[in-house]
Design an enzyme around this catalytic site. Structure first.
Site, PDB file in Angstrom:
ATOM      1  N   ARG A  49       0.838  -1.214   0.000  1.00  0.00           N
ATOM      2  CA  ARG A  49       0.000   0.000   0.000  1.00  0.00           C
ATOM      3  C   ARG A  49       0.862   1.249   0.000  1.00  0.00           C
ATOM      4  O   ARG A  49       0.506   2.259  -0.617  1.00  0.00           O
ATOM      5  CB  ARG A  49      -0.933  -0.028   1.215  1.00  0.00           C
ATOM      6  CG  ARG A  49      -2.062  -1.060   1.041  1.00  0.00           C
ATOM      7  CD  ARG A  49      -2.616  -1.503   2.364  1.00  0.00           C
ATOM      8  NE  ARG A  49      -3.797  -2.347   2.255  1.00  0.00           N
ATOM      9  CZ  ARG A  49      -3.773  -3.668   2.003  1.00  0.00           C
ATOM     10  NH1 ARG A  49      -2.613  -4.297   1.798  1.00  0.00           N
ATOM     11  NH2 ARG A  49      -4.892  -4.366   1.947  1.00  0.00           N
ATOM     12  N   GLY A  87      -1.351 -11.891  -4.723  1.00  0.00           N
ATOM     13  CA  GLY A  87      -2.779 -11.563  -4.785  1.00  0.00           C
ATOM     14  C   GLY A  87      -3.022 -10.102  -4.451  1.00  0.00           C
ATOM     15  O   GLY A  87      -3.901  -9.452  -5.026  1.00  0.00           O
ATOM     16  N   ARG A 106      -6.726 -18.133  -9.172  1.00  0.00           N
ATOM     17  CA  ARG A 106      -7.510 -17.642  -8.026  1.00  0.00           C
ATOM     18  C   ARG A 106      -8.670 -16.772  -8.515  1.00  0.00           C
ATOM     19  O   ARG A 106      -8.581 -16.165  -9.582  1.00  0.00           O
ATOM     20  CB  ARG A 106      -6.584 -16.868  -7.063  1.00  0.00           C
ATOM     21  CG  ARG A 106      -5.608 -17.812  -6.363  1.00  0.00           C
ATOM     22  CD  ARG A 106      -4.595 -17.085  -5.510  1.00  0.00           C
ATOM     23  NE  ARG A 106      -5.203 -16.422  -4.366  1.00  0.00           N
ATOM     24  CZ  ARG A 106      -4.507 -15.696  -3.479  1.00  0.00           C
ATOM     25  NH1 ARG A 106      -3.201 -15.552  -3.612  1.00  0.00           N
ATOM     26  NH2 ARG A 106      -5.111 -15.123  -2.466  1.00  0.00           N
ATOM     27  N   SER A 133     -13.042  -9.372   2.605  1.00  0.00           N
ATOM     28  CA  SER A 133     -11.710  -9.435   2.006  1.00  0.00           C
ATOM     29  C   SER A 133     -11.120  -8.041   1.909  1.00  0.00           C
ATOM     30  O   SER A 133     -11.701  -7.147   1.284  1.00  0.00           O
ATOM     31  CB  SER A 133     -11.804 -10.061   0.607  1.00  0.00           C
ATOM     32  OG  SER A 133     -10.688  -9.677  -0.165  1.00  0.00           O
ATOM     33  N   ASP A 141      -4.344 -15.117   7.490  1.00  0.00           N
ATOM     34  CA  ASP A 141      -3.007 -15.576   7.077  1.00  0.00           C
ATOM     35  C   ASP A 141      -2.314 -16.389   8.164  1.00  0.00           C
ATOM     36  O   ASP A 141      -1.286 -17.025   7.917  1.00  0.00           O
ATOM     37  CB  ASP A 141      -2.137 -14.371   6.704  1.00  0.00           C
ATOM     38  CG  ASP A 141      -2.602 -13.730   5.405  1.00  0.00           C
ATOM     39  OD1 ASP A 141      -3.336 -14.391   4.642  1.00  0.00           O
ATOM     40  OD2 ASP A 141      -2.241 -12.568   5.155  1.00  0.00           O
ATOM     41  N   ARG A 172       3.463 -19.702   3.522  1.00  0.00           N
ATOM     42  CA  ARG A 172       2.983 -19.867   4.903  1.00  0.00           C
ATOM     43  C   ARG A 172       2.901 -21.343   5.298  1.00  0.00           C
ATOM     44  O   ARG A 172       3.030 -21.682   6.471  1.00  0.00           O
ATOM     45  CB  ARG A 172       1.650 -19.160   5.099  1.00  0.00           C
ATOM     46  CG  ARG A 172       1.752 -17.653   4.832  1.00  0.00           C
ATOM     47  CD  ARG A 172       0.629 -16.869   5.442  1.00  0.00           C
ATOM     48  NE  ARG A 172       0.503 -15.560   4.802  1.00  0.00           N
ATOM     49  CZ  ARG A 172       1.300 -14.517   5.031  1.00  0.00           C
ATOM     50  NH1 ARG A 172       2.287 -14.612   5.893  1.00  0.00           N
ATOM     51  NH2 ARG A 172       1.111 -13.375   4.397  1.00  0.00           N
TER      52      ARG A 172
HETATM   53  C1  S3P Z   1      -4.169  -9.072   2.179  1.00  0.00           C
HETATM   54  C2  S3P Z   1      -5.428  -9.503   2.454  1.00  0.00           C
HETATM   55  C3  S3P Z   1      -5.771 -10.903   2.706  1.00  0.00           C
HETATM   56  C4  S3P Z   1      -4.536 -11.741   2.981  1.00  0.00           C
HETATM   57  C5  S3P Z   1      -3.408 -11.434   2.058  1.00  0.00           C
HETATM   58  C6  S3P Z   1      -3.013  -9.969   2.143  1.00  0.00           C
HETATM   59  C7  S3P Z   1      -3.954  -7.639   1.917  1.00  0.00           C
HETATM   60  O1  S3P Z   1      -6.460 -11.420   1.581  1.00  0.00           O
HETATM   61  O2  S3P Z   1      -4.854 -13.107   2.936  1.00  0.00           O
HETATM   62  O3  S3P Z   1      -2.266 -12.213   2.383  1.00  0.00           O
HETATM   63  O4  S3P Z   1      -2.802  -7.176   1.935  1.00  0.00           O
HETATM   64  O5  S3P Z   1      -4.959  -6.942   1.674  1.00  0.00           O
HETATM   65  P1  S3P Z   1      -8.067 -11.279   1.461  1.00  0.00           P
HETATM   66  O6  S3P Z   1      -8.349  -9.890   1.826  1.00  0.00           O
HETATM   67  O7  S3P Z   1      -8.427 -11.557   0.049  1.00  0.00           O
HETATM   68  O8  S3P Z   1      -8.622 -12.281   2.427  1.00  0.00           O
END
Ligand code: S3P
Length: 435
Positions: free
Chosen positions: A31, A98, A126, A172, A320, A395
């Site tokens: 971020r 992701g 995914r 999420s 996580d 992990r």
């Molecule tokens: C994250 C949000 C989580 C987490 C990922 C990092 C983030 O995913 O599992 O490792 O940085 O916003 P979700 O928000 O899709 O659950």
């Protein structure tokens, strides 16, 4: 333990002692790069996480025309605002990340050029409909493979997105952040409502950079079109990385550790509450607020853990940490039911399956459920000799490495290179503080 390149070999039992820090927070580092690049100021990010995932985000931002200078973990971003972003001349590759793909899709949906986001086999498998559908509702032209559900994603950005209210049925932070980034440049208010509160680093950082954002209600977040003002940032230690060492100290005999300068944002660190309820000896000291994020030093020592039930209510706040929490449950007295955790099936691997398969290999009894698992705890498990698969999931590799510290027989964690996606230096730190 031998330091082979690809595997971690462990023959315990060990104890763990030391005072240390873990590398910067992964979610905050992503971020920090994205949000700084949207300002027109130079922003210095101290303690940036140099993991593969965060470097992917940085590479992509550079491909969009943003300049940066990186010296060790000190990163300065020289943003010129989103209007200066340029059409990239190649696909934007997120690797295993992701967070990169989902957050950047929100930004790119507001840029008036074509971009293509793609990742490794795990990422391209995914679900992406969770961001494609709402971004389309805001007016973005975004397409994905598999009937608009999978990456690669093709985005024809649009500077005239419309703010909307979204009622999501999943909690999420990646989806929420994607929509907040799109909402930052859309006309009117964008509101995201989720069933339970998910990590709020985006909201905190956007507020710190001057955005008009309201997240005090937790589950519902509203953002208005805003101009950001760059401010320097310190990235606290990553709670998810610390979790491996916290649980090592709790389950191993004669252990005591102090982890300094650790991010303990409550939407992220709910694991502490669970571990305390399980009987974990954990002290939170020197609590303070740095750049709108809570930070503290933790002292953790060997404990007799007991099983408790873990259900859907707080899953988003420990999402996580479930692989390593499962290790704590394995060495607790009593059986643990983890439920409401179906999101684990669509992380870097199917984590429910991975935990069940690999725990059973070393002799930790588990049962797989559709939305979680049962772990049959026993402080005195005599772990079997075994070769453990990582499933390319950082992990899983780290959680099983910590479990192996309890065993008297050799356990090999295969293909541990994936650990670099979030925690470069994990093995070295572990070697340093084991006795
Ligand atoms: C994250 C949000 C989580 C987490 C990922 C990092 C983030 O995913 O599992 O490792 O940085 O916003 P979700 O928000 O899709 O659950």
């Amino acid at each position: 333990m031998n330091k082979e390149k690809e595997n971690i070999e462990i023959k315990g039992p060990y104890s763990i002692n030391g005072v240390f820090e873990v590398p910067g927070d992964k979610s905050i580092s992503h971020r920090a790069v994205i949000i700084s690049s949207l300002t027109k100021q130079k922003v210095i990010i101290d303690n940036f996480l140099l993991s593969q995932d965060c470097i992917r985000t940085l590479d992509i931002i550079e491909k969009l025309g943003v300049k940066y200078i990186l010296k060790n973990t000190c990163l300065s971003i020289h943003g010129c605002g989103i209007e200066s972003f340029q059409e990239p001349d190649d696909i934007l590759y997120v690797g295993n990340s992701g967070t990169s793909i989902r957050l950047l899709a929100g930004i790119l949906s507001t840029c008036d050029f074509l971009s293509v986001l793609s990742g490794d086999a795990s990422i391209n498998n995914r679900p992406m409909d969770r961001i494609i559908n709402p971004l389309r509702e805001m007016g973005a032209a975004i397409f994905g493979r598999a009937c608009n559900n999978k990456a690669p994603l093709v985005i024809f950005g649009n500077r005239q997105l419309k703010g909307k209210v979204f009622m999501s049925d999943i909690s999420s932070a990646q989806v929420k952040s994607c929509l907040l980034f799109a909402g930052l440049f859309a006309e009117g208010i964008t509101e995201v409502r989720q069933p339970s509160i998910s990590r709020d680093h985006t909201e905190r950082m956007l507020e710190y950079f001057g955005a008009e954002i309201d997240y005090k209600n937790g589950k519902n977040v509203k953002i208005n079109k805003s101009t950001l003002k760059g401010r320097n940032l310190y990235v606290p230690g990553d709670f998810s990385s610390a979790a491996f060492f916290i649980i090592a100290a709790l389950i191993l005999d004669d252990s005591e550790i102090i982890i300094k300068n650790l991010g303990i944002n409550p939407t992220r660190a709910y694991l502490l509450e669970i571990l305390k309820e399980m009987g974990g000896k954990i002290e939170v000291n020197n609590y303070r607020n740095i750049n709108n994020e809570p930070v503290a030093d933790l002292k953790v020592s060997s404990s007799n853990l007991k099983a408790i039930e873990i259900n859907k209510k707080f899953i988003a706040n420990i999402i996580d940490e479930i692989p390593i929490l499962s290790v704590a449950c394995a060495f607790a007295s009593g059986n643990t039911l983890i439920s409401g955790a179906e999101e684990l099936r669509i992380k870097e691997s199917d984590r429910i399956k991975a935990i069940v398969n690999e725990f059973n290999k070393v002799g930790i009894k588990t049962k797989e459920n559709k939305d979680g698992l049962v772990i049959y705890g026993n402080k005195d498990y005599d772990l079997h000799q075994a070769d453990i698969e990582s499933y390319g999931d950082h992990r899983i590799a780290m959680a099983l490495s910590i479990a192996a510290l309890k065993g008297k027989k050799r356990i090999l964690i295969k293909d541990s290179r994936c650990i670099n996606t979030s925690f470069p230096g994990f093995k070295e730190l572990l070697f340093r503080i084991l006795n």
